[in-house]
Motif scaffolding. Structure first.
Motif, PDB file in Angstrom:
ATOM      1  N   ALA A 109       0.833  -1.205   0.000  1.00 23.25           N
ATOM      2  CA  ALA A 109       0.000   0.000   0.000  1.00 23.25           C
ATOM      3  C   ALA A 109       0.871   1.261   0.000  1.00 23.25           C
ATOM      4  O   ALA A 109       0.598   2.224  -0.733  1.00 23.25           O
ATOM      5  CB  ALA A 109      -0.927  -0.010   1.211  1.00 23.25           C
ATOM      6  N   GLU A 140      -4.810   9.075  -3.764  1.00 21.22           N
ATOM      7  CA  GLU A 140      -5.412   7.749  -3.693  1.00 21.22           C
ATOM      8  C   GLU A 140      -5.859   7.265  -5.070  1.00 21.22           C
ATOM      9  O   GLU A 140      -5.750   6.073  -5.386  1.00 21.22           O
ATOM     10  CB  GLU A 140      -6.595   7.774  -2.721  1.00 21.22           C
ATOM     11  N   ARG A 147      -4.470   3.905  -7.082  1.00 19.04           N
ATOM     12  CA  ARG A 147      -5.248   2.845  -7.716  1.00 19.04           C
ATOM     13  C   ARG A 147      -4.765   2.571  -9.142  1.00 19.04           C
ATOM     14  O   ARG A 147      -4.768   1.416  -9.594  1.00 19.04           O
ATOM     15  CB  ARG A 147      -6.741   3.213  -7.712  1.00 19.04           C
ATOM     16  N   LYS A 174      -6.982  -4.648  -4.401  1.00 20.60           N
ATOM     17  CA  LYS A 174      -8.135  -4.085  -3.698  1.00 20.60           C
ATOM     18  C   LYS A 174      -7.821  -3.872  -2.223  1.00 20.60           C
ATOM     19  O   LYS A 174      -8.154  -2.829  -1.642  1.00 20.60           O
ATOM     20  CB  LYS A 174      -9.332  -5.018  -3.855  1.00 20.60           C
ATOM     21  N   GLU A 175      -7.161  -4.859  -1.607  1.00 23.99           N
ATOM     22  CA  GLU A 175      -6.811  -4.738  -0.195  1.00 23.99           C
ATOM     23  C   GLU A 175      -5.854  -3.561   0.039  1.00 23.99           C
ATOM     24  O   GLU A 175      -6.006  -2.805   1.006  1.00 23.99           O
ATOM     25  CB  GLU A 175      -6.159  -6.033   0.294  1.00 23.99           C
ATOM     26  N   ALA A 200      -5.529  -0.873  -1.835  1.00 27.35           N
ATOM     27  CA  ALA A 200      -6.225   0.392  -2.083  1.00 27.35           C
ATOM     28  C   ALA A 200      -7.115   0.777  -0.906  1.00 27.35           C
ATOM     29  O   ALA A 200      -7.296   1.968  -0.611  1.00 27.35           O
ATOM     30  CB  ALA A 200      -7.056   0.285  -3.355  1.00 27.35           C
ATOM     31  N   GLU A 201      -7.672  -0.227  -0.222  1.00 29.64           N
ATOM     32  CA  GLU A 201      -8.575   0.059   0.895  1.00 29.64           C
ATOM     33  C   GLU A 201      -7.838   0.193   2.230  1.00 29.64           C
ATOM     34  O   GLU A 201      -8.439   0.601   3.228  1.00 29.64           O
ATOM     35  CB  GLU A 201      -9.615  -1.065   1.004  1.00 29.64           C
ATOM     36  N   HIS A 202      -6.561  -0.156   2.240  1.00 35.19           N
ATOM     37  CA  HIS A 202      -5.788  -0.093   3.482  1.00 35.19           C
ATOM     38  C   HIS A 202      -5.573   1.364   3.914  1.00 35.19           C
ATOM     39  O   HIS A 202      -5.168   2.218   3.111  1.00 35.19           O
ATOM     40  CB  HIS A 202      -4.434  -0.769   3.294  1.00 35.19           C
ATOM     41  N   SER A 203      -5.857   1.653   5.181  1.00 34.01           N
ATOM     42  CA  SER A 203      -5.681   3.018   5.706  1.00 34.01           C
ATOM     43  C   SER A 203      -4.204   3.245   6.034  1.00 34.01           C
ATOM     44  O   SER A 203      -3.630   2.566   6.883  1.00 34.01           O
ATOM     45  CB  SER A 203      -6.533   3.209   6.971  1.00 34.01           C
TER      46      SER A 203
END
Length: 688
Positions: free
Chosen positions: A202, A227, A231, A249-250, A252-255
């Motif tokens: 990430a 962000e 992607r 996907k994981e 991209a969604e990780h904070s």
């Protein structure tokens, strides 16, 4: 139906032949042209890959204490020390066929041209990583034909002379990630507070998207755009086969947890020490230009723990409302390694270094040099001089000098050297100096490494000529190590960004002082903290005795404007000076600062160390002596001290000052003095 005549057929064949001939000529010319370009580029040799980098300064434990740079924060790391996530993300979004092409991706060039034609505008770039690296290294970003031509030449030269891994490593260490961070290592620290090797998928995908537009895609400027760009990078990695859709996907969604925008992982410390390091680089090692260019890894001798103790003790001791200044240095006397240095109370207010730059009168701390010279010329700890108010004539009687003892205290009788030194009798010192000859002390000072200008006058015995704190610390180190010359060392090793060692400390040691005389003097200097030597004046370390848990040798010194304390064990020496930059007179309470700082520092610095002592050399002998007379102590003497002499110079007469003793009484006295009246550490260390 039209019939092609033989003449027309012959004409068409002629045109075709001409076309083919011209095409072959053009093709050959094209390949010759391309070949000549490659030959020309190859003949120019390998272009230098040097770029301005930050130089990093390390403490002795490997921690970072500072850096030097010209405004660009860049730290070179090898490809092996960069996370594979970074490499994959960068290749996927910047140059998928990097390892397949020879510097130019022709498929990508054609695709970019078609895209631009279709959009009737410049919408897609085709620069490879090698082309971008060439532009970053050697060129500006102007969109001109000349710049494009030069870029092509440098690209060919890079590909012809360096491996793909070398080019990729250089690219990742030079690209700009915004906010003054050049290269992946600096970016990793700035954005995430970690090294490039620790970056997750990430984090790596976020960073890989920034170079396309640092002012647009930085998460600190526009997190939403950053962000979106992340992607794009992740989908490029999927298309390139680096990761799966699930992982993309994981990621991209990780904070993401961003760092504190620091380019280095630790705060700076010891700025005066760092300045001294830079001075050594410029003036002694001739690496000033390399320091400016950067890329150096400078491994120093600084001990962060001792530096912290020194700074803490100084801050606690000195009056916050006062403008009094301080100079402090701690050294390993065996090697000369400088382990802590404080050149002033506040570097931001005054970077002037009172340890390496200030010239101050050393006062009585100069006396040990005089007394080494005296011992070398036949004096012993028992040599007496009369202590009384005295006016000395010098310069063939044309001038006079009247020194004074502290508060005008005098014995008004003869005192031995073993007592004159710890109580710091000025009359004794000047008499010794004049007896030996004023020029002799200059020669001895040079032997001790004092290079500041000295005046051969009677007052030199009392430290009238200004010297630097670092010089005095170096001189005392020679006593502490038994007589070997040392030079203050600030740098252990210097390595460039390629791992090549440019400098490594390897000091040559030479014995310049007599080891027997040095031990005798060291033992006399432990008397500064021995109350058995109190007499017509107290020993100068009298106020510190209760604070000390181990034996030390030392000497203090005071002038109207300067206060000094230098003390040591065989493993650690520290020197402290306090005073005002404008030579304002010191108050009596201010004169105590140096001793308190020194004592607190030494005790805390050595608290986890075993007790070490100065061990007698083979050429000395110790006997119990009456400190007042310098003769062998008898039963009636109120006190005695084990004192060392070079063999053959020890006293043979017993003190008659307090009555005659029988041989049996003398034996009982010696036994009693050896067993009693000592502090706890003296009972276990009989030669002190």
């Amino acid at each position: 139906m039209e019939i092609i005549t033989n003449d027309r057929l012959q004409s068409w064949i002629k045109y075709i032949r001409a076309f083919l001939f011209i095409s072959v000529i053009l093709l050959i010319s094209f390949f010759l042209f391309i070949g000549s370009i490659f030959i020309y580029a190859k003949s120019k040799g390998a272009p230098p890959l040097w770029v301005t980098q930050s130089s990093i300064i390390y403490a002795s434990d490997g921690s970072i204490i500072g850096e030097a740079h010209n405004g660009e924060k860049r730290y070179w790391v090898s490809l092996e020390d960069i996370s594979p996530n970074v490499i994959d993300a960068t290749l996927a979004v910047e140059d998928r066929r990097f390892y397949e092409h020879s510097g130019f991706d022709y498929r990508r060039i054609v695709g970019a041209i078609l895209a631009d034609i279709k959009a009737r505008a410049k919408v897609q770039g085709a620069s490879t990583i090698t082309q971008q690296y060439a532009r970053n290294l050697f060129l500006n970003h102007e969109k001109t034909v000349t710049r494009k031509w030069n870029e092509a030449l440098y690209t060919i030269r890079l590909e012809a002379n360096y491996s793909k891994d070398e080019i990729l490593e250089g690219y990742l260490n030079t690209i700009y990630y915004g906010h003054g961070a050049y290269g992946i290592e600096s970016a990793a620290h700035y954005y995430f507070g970690k090294t490039a090797s620790e970056l997750t998928l990430a984090e790596a995908s976020m960073l890989a998207g920034i170079p396309k537009g640092p002012n647009i895609f930085s998460p600190f400027i526009n997190e939403e755009r950053a962000e979106a760009r992340q992607r794009v990078v992740l989908q490029s990695m999927v298309a390139n086969g680096n990761i799966s859709e699930t992982l993309a996907k994981e990621a991209a969604e990780h904070s993401l947890q961003f760092g504190e925008r620091e380019h280095l992982p630790t705060e700076y410390m010891a700025p005066y020490f760092q300045d001294a390091v830079r001075s050594v680089l410029r003036n002694e090692l001739g690496l000033g230009e390399e320091l400016v260019k950067g890329g150096l890894h400078i491994y120093t001798t600084l001990n962060p723990r001792l530096q912290h103790i020194a700074e803490q003790q100084i801050a606690e001791e000195l009056d916050e409302e006062s403008d009094i200044q301080v100079g402090f240095i701690a050294m390993d006397p065996q090697s000369g390694r400088v382990e802590a240095l404080v050149g002033g109370r506040d570097y931001e207010e005054s970077p002037f270094n009172r340890v390496t730059q200030a010239m101050r009168q050393p006062g009585s701390t100069f006396k040990p040099l005089l007394y080494y010279q005296a011992l070398e010329n036949g004096f012993t700890p028992s040599t007496p001089f009369r202590s009384e108010r005295t006016t000395f004539q010098f310069d063939n009687g044309r001038a006079s000098y009247t020194p004074h003892n502290y508060k005008d205290y005098y014995a008004n009788s003869e005192v031995p050297l073993m007592q004159a030194l710890p109580v710091s009798d000025n009359i004794y010192a000047v008499k010794t100096h004049l007896y030996l000859g004023e020029e002799q002390l200059l020669e001895t000072a040079r032997k001790f490494g004092i290079h500041s200008p000295l005046q051969a006058v009677p007052a030199l015995a009392l430290g009238s000529s200004p010297v630097r704190v670092i010089e005095m610390a170096n001189a005392f180190s020679m006593l502490a190590n038994g007589g070997t010359n040392v030079t203050p060392i600030f740098i252990d090793k210097i390595v460039n960004y390629r791992g090549e060692v440019l400098f490594e400390s390897s000091p040559e040691k030479e014995r310049v002082l007599d080891p027997d005389i040095t031990f005798v003097l060291n033992h006399m200097m432990t008397g500064m903290f021995d109350r058995r030597l109190n007499g017509y004046m107290s020993v100068t370390g009298n106020s510190l005795v209760s604070q000390l848990s181990r034996p030390y040798a030392g000497k203090s010194g005071t002038t109207p404007t300067d206060s000094w304390m230098i003390g040591y064990t065989p493993e650690l020496l520290s020197a402290v000076w306090t005073g005002y930059d404008q030579n304002q007179p010191l108050q009596q309470r201010e004169q105590r600062y140096t001793k308190n700082i020194w004592a607190e520092f030494m005790e805390e610095a050595l608290e986890e160390k075993s007790v070490t002592v100065f061990r007698p050399t083979d050429g000395v002998v110790g006997v119990q002596v009456n400190p007042e007379s310098g003769l062998l102590a008898s039963k009636e003497c109120p006190g005695s001290r084990l004192t060392y002499y070079v063999k053959g110079t020890e006293p043979t007469e017993y003190c008659q000052k307090h009555g005659e003793e029988t041989e049996q009484q003398i034996e009982q006295l010696e036994k009693r003095e050896q067993e009693g009246g000592k502090s706890w550490w003296q009972k276990f260390i009989p030669w002190l």
